[in-house]
Design a protein around this motif. Structure first.
Motif, mmCIF file in Angstrom:
data_model
loop_
_atom_site.group_PDB
_atom_site.id
_atom_site.type_symbol
_atom_site.label_atom_id
_atom_site.label_comp_id
_atom_site.label_asym_id
_atom_site.label_seq_id
_atom_site.Cartn_x
_atom_site.Cartn_y
_atom_site.Cartn_z
ATOM 1 N N GLN A 131 84.343 111.709 67.302
ATOM 2 C CA GLN A 131 83.906 111.133 68.566
ATOM 3 C C GLN A 131 85.121 110.803 69.425
ATOM 4 N N ILE A 132 84.905 110.745 70.731
ATOM 5 C CA ILE A 132 85.992 110.421 71.641
ATOM 6 C C ILE A 132 86.364 108.944 71.449
ATOM 7 N N PRO A 133 87.642 108.612 71.234
ATOM 8 C CA PRO A 133 88.031 107.225 70.940
ATOM 9 C C PRO A 133 88.145 106.341 72.181
ATOM 10 N N ALA A 134 87.680 106.786 73.331
ATOM 11 C CA ALA A 134 87.799 105.994 74.553
ATOM 12 C C ALA A 134 86.437 105.918 75.235
ATOM 13 N N VAL A 135 86.292 104.945 76.150
ATOM 14 C CA VAL A 135 85.063 104.796 76.912
ATOM 15 C C VAL A 135 85.150 105.742 78.098
ATOM 16 N N ARG A 136 84.088 106.478 78.348
ATOM 17 C CA ARG A 136 84.080 107.396 79.483
ATOM 18 C C ARG A 136 84.097 106.614 80.792
ATOM 19 N N ARG A 137 84.697 107.189 81.792
ATOM 20 C CA ARG A 137 84.831 106.538 83.087
ATOM 21 C C ARG A 137 83.485 106.478 83.811
ATOM 22 N N GLU A 138 83.248 105.337 84.458
ATOM 23 C CA GLU A 138 82.033 105.163 85.252
ATOM 24 C C GLU A 138 82.442 104.844 86.689
ATOM 25 N N TYR A 139 81.637 105.272 87.662
ATOM 26 C CA TYR A 139 81.970 105.105 89.062
ATOM 27 C C TYR A 139 80.995 104.145 89.735
ATOM 28 N N PRO A 140 81.492 103.327 90.707
ATOM 29 C CA PRO A 140 80.611 102.406 91.428
ATOM 30 C C PRO A 140 79.784 103.137 92.487
ATOM 31 N N PHE A 141 78.915 102.379 93.170
ATOM 32 C CA PHE A 141 78.082 102.878 94.271
ATOM 33 C C PHE A 141 77.217 104.059 93.824
ATOM 34 N N ALA A 142 76.506 103.857 92.760
ATOM 35 C CA ALA A 142 75.583 104.865 92.233
ATOM 36 C C ALA A 142 76.296 106.167 91.941
ATOM 37 N N GLY A 143 77.463 106.065 91.366
ATOM 38 C CA GLY A 143 78.191 107.263 90.967
ATOM 39 C C GLY A 143 78.860 107.987 92.113
ATOM 40 N N LEU A 144 79.259 107.289 93.180
ATOM 41 C CA LEU A 144 79.938 107.860 94.343
ATOM 42 C C LEU A 144 79.114 108.951 95.026
ATOM 43 N N VAL A 145 77.820 108.717 95.140
ATOM 44 C CA VAL A 145 76.955 109.739 95.733
ATOM 45 C C VAL A 145 77.326 109.955 97.190
ATOM 46 N N SER A 146 77.482 108.890 97.942
ATOM 47 C CA SER A 146 77.798 109.066 99.369
ATOM 48 C C SER A 146 79.235 109.556 99.548
ATOM 49 N N GLU A 147 80.160 109.161 98.659
ATOM 50 C CA GLU A 147 81.544 109.589 98.775
ATOM 51 C C GLU A 147 81.707 111.072 98.430
ATOM 52 N N LEU A 148 80.814 111.610 97.598
ATOM 53 C CA LEU A 148 80.895 113.014 97.216
ATOM 54 C C LEU A 148 80.065 113.906 98.116
ATOM 55 N N GLY A 149 79.475 113.384 99.131
ATOM 56 C CA GLY A 149 78.737 114.216 100.066
ATOM 57 C C GLY A 149 77.256 113.942 100.083
ATOM 58 N N GLY A 150 76.761 113.065 99.233
ATOM 59 C CA GLY A 150 75.374 112.688 99.278
ATOM 60 C C GLY A 150 74.437 113.615 98.529
ATOM 61 N N TYR A 151 74.884 114.614 97.889
ATOM 62 C CA TYR A 151 73.990 115.497 97.140
ATOM 63 C C TYR A 151 73.673 114.888 95.791
ATOM 64 N N GLU A 152 72.479 115.029 95.373
ATOM 65 C CA GLU A 152 72.098 114.504 94.065
ATOM 66 C C GLU A 152 72.760 115.309 92.942
ATOM 67 N N GLU A 153 73.120 116.579 93.212
ATOM 68 C CA GLU A 153 73.787 117.394 92.200
ATOM 69 C C GLU A 153 75.182 116.866 91.890
ATOM 70 N N ASN A 154 75.804 116.191 92.860
ATOM 71 C CA ASN A 154 77.156 115.681 92.673
ATOM 72 C C ASN A 154 77.175 114.284 92.074
ATOM 73 N N LYS A 155 76.062 113.805 91.664
ATOM 74 C CA LYS A 155 75.970 112.436 91.169
ATOM 75 C C LYS A 155 76.718 112.304 89.841
ATOM 76 N N ALA A 156 77.651 111.384 89.784
ATOM 77 C CA ALA A 156 78.398 111.114 88.557
ATOM 78 C C ALA A 156 77.665 110.023 87.787
ATOM 79 N N ARG A 157 78.238 109.558 86.706
ATOM 80 C CA ARG A 157 77.587 108.512 85.914
ATOM 81 C C ARG A 157 77.461 107.222 86.722
ATOM 82 N N VAL A 158 76.347 106.604 86.592
ATOM 83 C CA VAL A 158 76.097 105.360 87.313
ATOM 84 C C VAL A 158 76.801 104.226 86.574
ATOM 85 N N GLU A 159 77.453 103.357 87.369
ATOM 86 C CA GLU A 159 78.153 102.219 86.753
ATOM 87 C C GLU A 159 77.146 101.223 86.211
ATOM 88 N N GLN A 160 77.409 100.738 85.018
ATOM 89 C CA GLN A 160 76.542 99.730 84.431
ATOM 90 C C GLN A 160 77.253 98.385 84.555
#
Length: 166
Positions: A131-160
């Protein structure tokens, strides 16, 4: 002295060549065929009476690749001069298809073992990695949806938010 020795040597070679030609000519139909070297391509062809062959000798269907490499007047083709050619010489000559060294069943078994080895190694590598020994990175603002162009396909992991849950 050397010329008489050379003449005698040539005469001996011709006598051996004539004996070899006689050994590779097909025996008469009343006699059993003489055994030749064992080879995978020793399947006998049907002896139908072809009127175009007339009195041409019926030669055994044996590839010349099964003959010994030395002792021929023409070593490249493994034949003697004046030796009758088989009617399918293009298939049975040295330039014809290669005679298999290994029987097909053995080759298929070895190939299957090799394929099974590669597949099992791939499955082992797929399931045996740690297993990966580190925590995967999470992004704020619903996974930077608006910063990446607003497409749902570009949605990264949602910050918890762990503090809000408490």
């Amino acid at each position: 002295m050397n010329t008489s020795l050379a003449v005698a040597r040539r005469a001996a070679l011709r006598a051996r060549a004539a004996a070899r030609v006689r050994t590779y000519v097909a025996p008469a139909a009343t006699q059993a065929p003489a055994p030749t070297s064992p080879a995978p391509l020793t399947a006998t062809m049907p002896q139908d009476d072809d009127p175009q062959l007339a009195d041409y000798p019926r030669l055994p269907f044996v590839s010349k690749q099964t003959r010994p490499a030395r002792g021929w007047e023409d070593q490249q083709f493994r034949r003697n001069y004046g030796e009758p050619l088989h009617e399918q010489e293009e298939v049975l000559s040295m330039w014809g298809p290669d005679v298999p060294v290994v029987p097909p069943q053995t080759a298929l078994r070895w190939f299957s073992i090799a394929v099974l080895g590669f597949v099992s190694f791939g499955v082992f590598c797929n399931y045996a990695h740690p297993q990966i020994p580190a925590v995967r990175r999470e992004y704020p603002f619903a996974g930077l949806v608006s910063e990446l162009g607003g497409y749902e396909e570009n949605k990264a992991r949602v910050e918890q938010d762990t503090e809000a849950d408490e």
